[in-house]
Structures are given as C-alpha cells and as structure tokens.
Design a protein around this motif. Structure first.
Motif, PDB file in Angstrom:
ATOM      1  N   GLN A 132       0.828  -1.199   0.000  1.00 42.94           N
ATOM      2  CA  GLN A 132       0.000   0.000   0.000  1.00 42.94           C
ATOM      3  C   GLN A 132       0.868   1.256   0.000  1.00 42.94           C
ATOM      4  O   GLN A 132       0.578   2.215  -0.718  1.00 42.94           O
ATOM      5  CB  GLN A 132      -0.936   0.009   1.214  1.00 42.94           C
ATOM      6  CG  GLN A 132      -2.036  -1.028   1.117  1.00 42.94           C
ATOM      7  CD  GLN A 132      -2.835  -1.161   2.398  1.00 42.94           C
ATOM      8  OE1 GLN A 132      -2.408  -0.729   3.464  1.00 42.94           O
ATOM      9  NE2 GLN A 132      -4.009  -1.752   2.287  1.00 42.94           N
ATOM     10  N   ASN A 133       1.932   1.261   0.781  1.00 41.78           N
ATOM     11  CA  ASN A 133       2.837   2.412   0.806  1.00 41.78           C
ATOM     12  C   ASN A 133       3.512   2.607  -0.550  1.00 41.78           C
ATOM     13  O   ASN A 133       3.705   3.744  -1.001  1.00 41.78           O
ATOM     14  CB  ASN A 133       3.883   2.262   1.910  1.00 41.78           C
ATOM     15  CG  ASN A 133       3.300   2.433   3.286  1.00 41.78           C
ATOM     16  OD1 ASN A 133       2.287   3.104   3.456  1.00 41.78           O
ATOM     17  ND2 ASN A 133       3.913   1.820   4.275  1.00 41.78           N
ATOM     18  N   LEU A 134       3.866   1.508  -1.218  1.00 41.77           N
ATOM     19  CA  LEU A 134       4.467   1.592  -2.547  1.00 41.77           C
ATOM     20  C   LEU A 134       3.482   2.205  -3.543  1.00 41.77           C
ATOM     21  O   LEU A 134       3.857   3.069  -4.338  1.00 41.77           O
ATOM     22  CB  LEU A 134       4.911   0.197  -3.025  1.00 41.77           C
ATOM     23  CG  LEU A 134       5.509   0.123  -4.429  1.00 41.77           C
ATOM     24  CD1 LEU A 134       6.798   0.939  -4.507  1.00 41.77           C
ATOM     25  CD2 LEU A 134       5.766  -1.319  -4.802  1.00 41.77           C
ATOM     26  N   ILE A 135       2.232   1.785  -3.490  1.00 39.20           N
ATOM     27  CA  ILE A 135       1.211   2.325  -4.390  1.00 39.20           C
ATOM     28  C   ILE A 135       1.048   3.823  -4.154  1.00 39.20           C
ATOM     29  O   ILE A 135       0.983   4.609  -5.098  1.00 39.20           O
ATOM     30  CB  ILE A 135      -0.131   1.583  -4.207  1.00 39.20           C
ATOM     31  CG1 ILE A 135       0.001   0.138  -4.699  1.00 39.20           C
ATOM     32  CG2 ILE A 135      -1.255   2.297  -4.941  1.00 39.20           C
ATOM     33  CD1 ILE A 135      -1.155  -0.749  -4.332  1.00 39.20           C
ATOM     34  N   LYS A 136       0.994   4.234  -2.894  1.00 43.84           N
ATOM     35  CA  LYS A 136       0.865   5.664  -2.561  1.00 43.84           C
ATOM     36  C   LYS A 136       2.059   6.447  -3.096  1.00 43.84           C
ATOM     37  O   LYS A 136       1.909   7.526  -3.673  1.00 43.84           O
ATOM     38  CB  LYS A 136       0.768   5.850  -1.047  1.00 43.84           C
ATOM     39  CG  LYS A 136      -0.509   5.341  -0.443  1.00 43.84           C
ATOM     40  CD  LYS A 136      -0.442   5.448   1.069  1.00 43.84           C
ATOM     41  CE  LYS A 136      -1.465   4.566   1.721  1.00 43.84           C
ATOM     42  NZ  LYS A 136      -1.313   4.506   3.167  1.00 43.84           N
ATOM     43  N   PHE A 137       3.257   5.896  -2.911  1.00 43.91           N
ATOM     44  CA  PHE A 137       4.469   6.582  -3.357  1.00 43.91           C
ATOM     45  C   PHE A 137       4.479   6.755  -4.869  1.00 43.91           C
ATOM     46  O   PHE A 137       4.778   7.834  -5.389  1.00 43.91           O
ATOM     47  CB  PHE A 137       5.705   5.801  -2.903  1.00 43.91           C
ATOM     48  CG  PHE A 137       6.993   6.393  -3.386  1.00 43.91           C
ATOM     49  CD1 PHE A 137       7.655   5.856  -4.474  1.00 43.91           C
ATOM     50  CD2 PHE A 137       7.522   7.509  -2.765  1.00 43.91           C
ATOM     51  CE1 PHE A 137       8.829   6.409  -4.926  1.00 43.91           C
ATOM     52  CE2 PHE A 137       8.702   8.074  -3.215  1.00 43.91           C
ATOM     53  CZ  PHE A 137       9.364   7.520  -4.305  1.00 43.91           C
TER      54      PHE A 137
END
Length: 160
Positions: free
Chosen positions: A7-12
């Motif tokens: 999820q953090n990768l997608i946000k980034f």
C-alpha cells in the motif's frame, strides 16, 4: 512483502508521477502503471499450492460530494470547527460491514475515538477505519461502494 508495504508503494508511485514501476523479488512481482485517468496495479505472489494469483485494478474517479441531511444554514465559521476524517488508503468505501447489516454510522451519530466508521476494501482485504476523535457525524462525503483515494475526505465530525 506485507500488505502495508505494498500500500505504501502504491501511494508513493501515485504521488511521484511515474508512469510505470516494476518490482520483482523472489516470490513477489508487482507492476504499477499510471497515466491520465487511470492507475493499474497488478500484484502476483507465488503460492506453495496451485492457486490463481490475485490481481487488483484501482481506477481513481473524481467523487461527487454527497450531503446527507445536514442543515443548509451552516456558516464558513461553523464548518471550520469540524474535523475531517480522511481515507488512509486507496480502495472501495463501504458504510456497512456486509450488505445485510446496518451502516456503521449515520449523520447525527455520536462517535468515540476507536469507533469503526466504515470499511475500505483494498486488494481483497477489508480495512476497518476507526475514528481518532469523539464527536458527532455532521456529513458523510462519499457514496457507499465508491472508490476513494488516499487522503480523500470521508466524514465531517463536530468534536463539541
């Protein structure tokens, strides 16, 4: 790689403006493609048992703001006193735990810190969104079963 890291990768990637990102590790392959009008995320993980690999396609859509039984005579000063509850993840917003259950909250509902306000489905997981404040729900800003973006306003809460 756990769901939080993904999820953090997608946000980034969504914030970076990159058009495509591929990440391959021993047991995980992730491809995130972005462009005008869509974001596509594919997540594949090798499983020890022969299973179909899950795929997720997130399509951001601008959301209309839905007012639900709020008085029209609110002034800008009163609205500035409200706390906005925002989406911590990208996914699909649901007001109920399941179709046959009642909504978690309604306009006028009194809530306490830690109360579940809604669920957001992301990558086949239902994430309960809990309130960080106590107060009364003034507005519900998103329609049920609508896609939501990271940091999108979901509720207005009157903390008094």
């Amino acid at each position: 790689m756990d769901i939080k890291e993904i999820q953090n990768l997608i946000k980034f990637v969504a914030k970076s403006g990159a058009s495509e990102v591929k990440l391959e590790m021993e047991d995980v392959k992730i491809t995130i493609k972005t462009g005008p009008g869509y974001t596509e995320t594919t997540y594949v993980q090798a499983a020890p048992v022969a299973q179909v690999a899950p795929q997720v396609v997130a399509t951001p859509v601008s959301q209309p703001i839905t007012e639900t039984a709020a008085p029209v005579t609110k002034t800008a000063e009163n609205i500035s006193n409200y706390i906005t509850v925002k989406s911590p993840i990208i996914g699909t917003f649901y007001r109920k735990p399941s179709p046959d259950k009642p909504n978690f909250v309604e306009v006028g509902s009194e809530i306490n810190a830690g109360d579940v306000l809604c669920v957001i489905e992301a990558m086949k997981l239902f994430n309960e969104i809990e309130s960080e404040v106590s107060g009364k729900i003034v507005k519900i800003l998103v329609d049920n079963a609508s896609p939501v973006e990271f940091d999108q306003p979901l509720f207005l809460v009157d903390p008094s």
